[in-house]
Design a protein around this motif. Structure first.
Motif, PDB file in Angstrom:
ATOM      1  N   ALA A 153       0.886  75.504 112.702  1.00 22.25           N
ATOM      2  CA  ALA A 153       1.099  74.077 112.422  1.00 22.25           C
ATOM      3  C   ALA A 153       0.655  73.727 111.012  1.00 22.25           C
ATOM      4  CB  ALA A 153       0.336  73.229 113.436  1.00 22.25           C
ATOM      5  N   PHE A 154      -0.304  74.496 110.475  1.00 19.14           N
ATOM      6  CA  PHE A 154      -0.837  74.178 109.146  1.00 19.14           C
ATOM      7  C   PHE A 154      -0.320  75.092 108.034  1.00 19.14           C
ATOM      8  CE2 PHE A 154      -3.995  72.602 112.180  1.00 19.14           C
ATOM      9  CZ  PHE A 154      -4.062  71.279 111.772  1.00 19.14           C
ATOM     10  N   ILE A 155      -0.100  76.385 108.378  1.00 14.92           N
ATOM     11  CA  ILE A 155       0.186  77.310 107.265  1.00 14.92           C
ATOM     12  C   ILE A 155       1.597  77.913 107.260  1.00 14.92           C
ATOM     13  CG2 ILE A 155      -2.262  77.923 107.012  1.00 14.92           C
ATOM     14  CD1 ILE A 155      -1.508  80.649 108.275  1.00 14.92           C
ATOM     15  N   ALA A 156       2.298  77.906 108.405  1.00 15.30           N
ATOM     16  CA  ALA A 156       3.633  78.539 108.427  1.00 15.30           C
ATOM     17  C   ALA A 156       4.621  77.707 107.618  1.00 15.30           C
ATOM     18  CB  ALA A 156       4.119  78.688 109.864  1.00 15.30           C
ATOM     19  N   THR A 157       5.506  78.401 106.902  1.00 16.67           N
ATOM     20  CA  THR A 157       6.419  77.671 106.002  1.00 16.67           C
ATOM     21  C   THR A 157       7.568  76.997 106.763  1.00 16.67           C
ATOM     22  OG1 THR A 157       7.530  79.776 105.635  1.00 16.67           O
ATOM     23  CG2 THR A 157       5.942  79.068 103.972  1.00 16.67           C
ATOM     24  N   THR A 158       8.023  77.634 107.865  1.00 15.27           N
ATOM     25  CA  THR A 158       9.172  77.061 108.587  1.00 15.27           C
ATOM     26  C   THR A 158       8.883  75.639 109.079  1.00 15.27           C
ATOM     27  OG1 THR A 158       9.762  79.298 109.258  1.00 15.27           O
ATOM     28  CG2 THR A 158      10.883  77.510 110.395  1.00 15.27           C
ATOM     29  N   PRO A 159       7.796  75.404 109.831  1.00 15.94           N
ATOM     30  CA  PRO A 159       7.535  74.018 110.263  1.00 15.94           C
ATOM     31  C   PRO A 159       7.260  73.067 109.101  1.00 15.94           C
ATOM     32  CG  PRO A 159       5.746  75.483 110.959  1.00 15.94           C
ATOM     33  CD  PRO A 159       6.821  76.328 110.413  1.00 15.94           C
ATOM     34  N   GLN A 160       6.724  73.611 107.976  1.00 18.78           N
ATOM     35  CA  GLN A 160       6.515  72.739 106.810  1.00 18.78           C
ATOM     36  C   GLN A 160       7.856  72.243 106.268  1.00 18.78           C
ATOM     37  OE1 GLN A 160       4.075  74.900 104.029  1.00 18.78           O
ATOM     38  NE2 GLN A 160       2.224  74.634 105.247  1.00 18.78           N
ATOM     39  N   HIS A 161       8.847  73.154 106.304  1.00 17.41           N
ATOM     40  CA  HIS A 161      10.189  72.757 105.852  1.00 17.41           C
ATOM     41  C   HIS A 161      10.828  71.792 106.834  1.00 17.41           C
ATOM     42  CE1 HIS A 161      10.703  76.553 103.151  1.00 17.41           C
ATOM     43  NE2 HIS A 161       9.878  75.658 102.649  1.00 17.41           N
ATOM     44  N   GLU A 162      10.537  71.995 108.146  1.00 18.54           N
ATOM     45  CA  GLU A 162      11.174  71.147 109.170  1.00 18.54           C
ATOM     46  C   GLU A 162      10.554  69.754 109.217  1.00 18.54           C
ATOM     47  OE1 GLU A 162      10.889  73.487 112.720  1.00 18.54           O
ATOM     48  OE2 GLU A 162      12.729  74.595 112.285  1.00 18.54           O
ATOM     49  N   GLY A 163       9.342  69.617 108.698  1.00 17.04           N
ATOM     50  CA  GLY A 163       8.744  68.278 108.632  1.00 17.04           C
ATOM     51  C   GLY A 163       7.542  68.099 109.534  1.00 17.04           C
ATOM     52  N   ILE A 164       6.949  66.925 109.431  1.00 17.47           N
ATOM     53  CA  ILE A 164       5.687  66.633 110.097  1.00 17.47           C
ATOM     54  C   ILE A 164       5.823  66.689 111.629  1.00 17.47           C
ATOM     55  CG2 ILE A 164       6.026  64.109 110.067  1.00 17.47           C
ATOM     56  CD1 ILE A 164       2.674  65.808 109.434  1.00 17.47           C
TER      57      ILE A 164
END
Lengths: 71, 278
Positions: free
Chosen positions: A27-38
């Motif tokens: 939830a904090f460090i993976a790039t995929t969810p960061q790209h998908e949004g909050i």
């Protein structure tokens, strides 16, 4: 039968706690969810917390089954 | 009635087997230049109607073998035990493989195993779960075993009983939030606790309905065009339902491990002092 079920329960709980940890960290460090949004990050956080908490509860219940203490 | 149900089950099984063989032959003919993964996707999508049909036929058979009269000393019928352990196998196959498909994308890692093999195991598990999703409602409908369903107008009482039976730290805020009076619920009658009727069964039903419906939409795209936004929504909700089921399995195991006679009853069917209720 009870010890076998309890050991399988402990194993299942351990796998799920590891899964929960991966969810929480991702939830904090993976790039995929960061790209998908909050929302994707919050979903991972909540899912990880839920699975982790119930994994611990199952581990405790399985341990009680092994030791023979009443639930 | 038993003979008719047995015939229906036989026909359902035969149709499913013939469909499996025919679809397998078509898929392996080499006419379509599909990869292993795409071929599996199409194969799974085409077999779904036959899996559901077999589930309905076997649900009728289970009901005919069980009958509608409760049996003293038995908690679960043979048909319920069969369905319960079958769906357990389905979960053991479908859940870890589904979690890996999702997690592999999140953490950007691959197993040494080929991806289509993971999908293949997932589809076998999903087919078993779909069979059971058709099997159980037909079985309950035919036997009239509705013990887990909250009767109309009784929801408030069951929720109040559920809130009362929870640890006070959780139960009291829940009762306040839902404006429930825990003292209004008498001790649970029948064979199921308020936890089972007001919380466990409804959440199982919701999670299974959600994962089945969204899975069907995802599979449908291999047979006909599905609009992108619908597919995106179905995929997102499929993952949400998967997490719900991961949590449900943990909670279910926690609950029954604390009530060992239930585990024994789901193996032998027997539980002293109980009558067959599911």
């Amino acid at each position: 039968m009870r010890p076998l079920a309890a050991v399988l329960g402990l194993l299942w709980a351990a796998l799920n706690v590891v899964l929960a940890a991966v969810f929480l960290v991702s939830a904090f460090i993976a790039t995929t969810p960061q790209h998908e949004g909050i929302l994707a990050q919050i979903a991972l956080l909540l899912g990880g917390a839920l699975v982790g908490a119930f994994g611990v509860l199952l581990a405790m219940q399985s341990w009680k089954l092994i030791t023979g203490r009443p639930a | 009635m038993k003979a008719v149900a047995a015939l229906a089950a036989l026909v359902g099984a035969a149709v499913a087997v013939v469909a499996y063989v025919v679809i397998s032959e078509q898929q392996s003919s080499g006419v379509q230049p599909w990869s292993n993964e795409l071929s599996d996707n199409v194969f799974f999508a085409r077999t779904i109607p036959f899996v559901l049909g077999a589930g309905i036929a076997f649900g009728m058979l289970g009901a005919a073998m069980t009958g509608s009269r409760p049996t003293p000393g038995r908690r679960f019928s043979g048909a319920t035990i069969f369905g319960h352990w079958l769906i357990t196998i389905g979960f053991v196959l479908a859940l870890p493989t589904g979690v890996w498909q999702y997690l592999g994308g999140i953490i950007d890692k691959e197993l040494p195993l080929r991806l289509y093999l993971i999908y293949r195991v997932h589809y076998v598990g999903a087919a078993i779960v779909l069979f059971c999703v058709a099997y159980f409602p037909v079985y309950w409908w035919q036997t009239g075993h509705y013990g887990l369903v909250v009767p109309r107008g009784q929801w408030k009482r069951h929720l109040a009983g559920f809130a009362r039976d929870l640890p006070p730290r959780i139960g009291r805020p829940l009762a306040r939030a839902l404006r429930l009076d825990p003292s209004s619920a008498p001790p649970a009658e029948g064979d199921f606790t308020y936890y089972e009727t007001a919380f466990s069964f409804p959440t199982w039903a919701f999670a299974l309905a959600l994962i089945s419906l969204t899975g069907l939409i995802k599979a449908l795209r291999y047979l006909m065009p599905v609009p992108g936004p619908i597919l995106w929504g179905a995929s997102t909700l499929h993952v949400a339902a998967m997490v719900l089921l991961v949590w449900k399995v943990l909670d279910h195991l926690r609950y029954v491990f604390g009530r060992w006679p239930l585990v024994a009853a789901m193996t032998t069917g027997r539980q002293p002092g109980k009558t067959e209720a599911a």
